[in-house]
Motif scaffolding. Structure first.
Motif, PDB file in Angstrom:
ATOM      1  N   LEU A 302       0.849  -1.200   0.000  1.00  0.00           N
ATOM      2  CA  LEU A 302       0.000   0.000   0.000  1.00  0.00           C
ATOM      3  C   LEU A 302       0.880   1.243   0.000  1.00  0.00           C
ATOM      4  N   GLN A 303       0.399   2.297  -0.657  1.00  0.00           N
ATOM      5  CA  GLN A 303       1.139   3.558  -0.624  1.00  0.00           C
ATOM      6  C   GLN A 303       0.977   4.189   0.750  1.00  0.00           C
ATOM      7  N   MET A 318      -9.967   1.214  -1.795  1.00  0.00           N
ATOM      8  CA  MET A 318     -11.421   1.289  -1.564  1.00  0.00           C
ATOM      9  C   MET A 318     -11.759   2.668  -1.019  1.00  0.00           C
ATOM     10  N   SER A 319     -13.035   2.939  -0.903  1.00  0.00           N
ATOM     11  CA  SER A 319     -13.500   4.185  -0.311  1.00  0.00           C
ATOM     12  C   SER A 319     -13.032   4.285   1.142  1.00  0.00           C
ATOM     13  N   SER A 336     -10.891   8.931   8.238  1.00  0.00           N
ATOM     14  CA  SER A 336     -11.051   8.884   6.786  1.00  0.00           C
ATOM     15  C   SER A 336     -10.653  10.255   6.237  1.00  0.00           C
ATOM     16  N   MET A 337      -9.993  10.274   5.076  1.00  0.00           N
ATOM     17  CA  MET A 337      -9.324  11.492   4.639  1.00  0.00           C
ATOM     18  C   MET A 337      -9.989  12.231   3.492  1.00  0.00           C
ATOM     19  N   THR A 338     -11.174  11.828   3.102  1.00  0.00           N
ATOM     20  CA  THR A 338     -11.876  12.571   2.056  1.00  0.00           C
ATOM     21  C   THR A 338     -12.066  14.030   2.481  1.00  0.00           C
ATOM     22  N   GLY A 339     -12.339  14.254   3.758  1.00  0.00           N
ATOM     23  CA  GLY A 339     -12.513  15.605   4.262  1.00  0.00           C
ATOM     24  C   GLY A 339     -11.258  16.450   4.159  1.00  0.00           C
ATOM     25  N   PRO A 343      -9.111  11.542  -1.046  1.00  0.00           N
ATOM     26  CA  PRO A 343     -10.046  10.407  -1.134  1.00  0.00           C
ATOM     27  C   PRO A 343      -9.298   9.077  -1.193  1.00  0.00           C
ATOM     28  N   ASN A 344      -9.859   8.078  -0.552  1.00  0.00           N
ATOM     29  CA  ASN A 344      -9.325   6.710  -0.459  1.00  0.00           C
ATOM     30  C   ASN A 344      -8.105   6.595   0.464  1.00  0.00           C
TER      31      ASN A 344
END
Length: 368
Positions: A302-303, A318-319, A336-339, A343-344
């Motif tokens: 994973l990055q 994934m989301s 979660s980092m979308t905020g 995203p992802n």
């Protein structure tokens, strides 16, 4: 009964602003996700908690003091910091967490038509406070996960009042070394206020990391933010501060809400501020567990984005909002980092070994 004409009362920039909804209390989340434990790896809290002397202050707090107002300007804390950093006590202003001092600075210098400049993927409160106060927030994309100094300088115009630099940056952990920060300040040359948010500075051990306090006498437009929420484990008491040139701080003081820092917070922070053993113990834990986590993640391909600070970012296939729910069902709370406009990606705080093992186990389960 009568109708309140909200449409005409509420400014357009407030109507367009989406409120931040914080998480429910842990007990409610555990009921919601059906888990009997919860590892809090979402808010970069210190897993060791406050220093021992601060814990003693909190345990021995005399209840009748709750009926008395605290020191309105955190008097003894300002004296202590002045001694620690060889500055004047009037160069410090305290707030109910660093979030409050962000508002002090923006309110002090911005008026209608002005703008502030910061990065697009950083601690969001600079942008939020400017936006819901009616000022433009100019967001410069990160460059290689770091603040882009040239990009920020290019966005300056005659209405730019403040530039915010998060150093090291939350959530990417990148930082400007002292020579880069000096070049930036030399180029600005006092035309704007430069805020350097050092919320995570105590976690950085590299010798080229700049100590903003030592630059204050050279750069009168520099304002430094620091907090007791991260390294000192006092997030629940909400206490942070800014430091700057006397004249600049005197202006900011005019927008400062006094009495906003409670007595327990002031006393606990006073006991914490010179506890170097706590800093060493926390650094050791973060260094060891971050290394463990990197090693454990290697086989997953994973990055990751991990530099300074007590956190690490991981990109998932994934989301991130779906991943949040899956982690929660296993008793692990991540961010979660979308905020953050990632995203992802998720951000995981560095915790004690048991929590790190639980995170790795949950991650492998989610990806299987």
């Amino acid at each position: 009964m009568f109708d309140v004409p909200l449409n005409s009362l509420v400014p357009a920039y407030i109507k367009e602003f989406e409120p931040y909804i914080p998480s429910k209390p842990d007990q409610e989340l555990m009921k919601l996700y059906g888990c009997d434990h919860l590892y809090r790896l979402n808010n970069n809290e210190n897993p060791l908690g406050p220093p021992a002397a601060s814990q003693d202050i909190i345990r021995r707090f005399w209840p009748p003091k709750s009926g008395l107002y605290p020191s309105g300007d955190s008097y003894y804390m300002r004296m202590k910091l002045a001694e620690k950093y060889n500055l004047n006590p009037d160069q410090f202003l305290f707030g109910n967490g660093a979030n409050e001092v962000i508002a002090f600075v923006i309110k002090a210098f911005c008026q209608e038509g002005d703008n502030i400049i910061t990065a697009d993927k950083t601690f969001a409160v600079y942008e939020w406070v400017a936006t819901f106060s009616g000022f433009e927030a100019r967001l410069v994309p990160l460059k290689d996960f770091g603040f882009d100094d040239e990009g920020m300088l290019e966005r300056i115009d005659g209405r730019t009042k403040i530039l915010f630099v998060c150093n090291p940056n939350n959530p990417t952990g990148t930082y400007w070394n002292e020579s880069k920060l000096r070049r930036f300040l030399d180029t600005i040359a006092g035309r704007q206020i430069v805020v350097v948010d050092e919320a995570y500075c105590e976690f950085v051990e590299n010798p080229d990391f700049p100590d903003g306090m030592k630059l204050l006498n050279e750069y009168p437009d520099l304002v430094i933010f620091r907090t007791f929420s991260k390294m000192y484990g006092l997030a629940g008491l909400r206490i942070g501060y800014l430091a700057g040139n006397m004249e600049v701080v005197d202006i900011i003081r005019r927008t400062c809400v006094v009495y906003s820092v409670n007595t327990v917070a002031q006393d606990a922070a006073l006991a914490a501020v010179n506890d170097d053993n706590h800093i060493r113990a926390t650094r050791d834990l973060v260094r060891i567990e971050k290394s463990y986590l990197k090693t454990a993640l290697e086989p997953l391909n994973l990055q990751i984005q991990s530099e300074e600070g007590c956190f690490m970012m991981i990109k998932l296939p994934m989301s991130d909002t779906l991943a949040y729910r899956k982690f929660m069902s296993q008793g692990v709370m991540i961010r979660s980092m979308t905020g953050f406009r990632f995203p992802n990606w998720i951000r995981v705080s560095i915790g004690k070994h048991e929590a790190m093992e639980a995170f790795v186990t949950a991650l492998k389960h989610i990806l299987s």
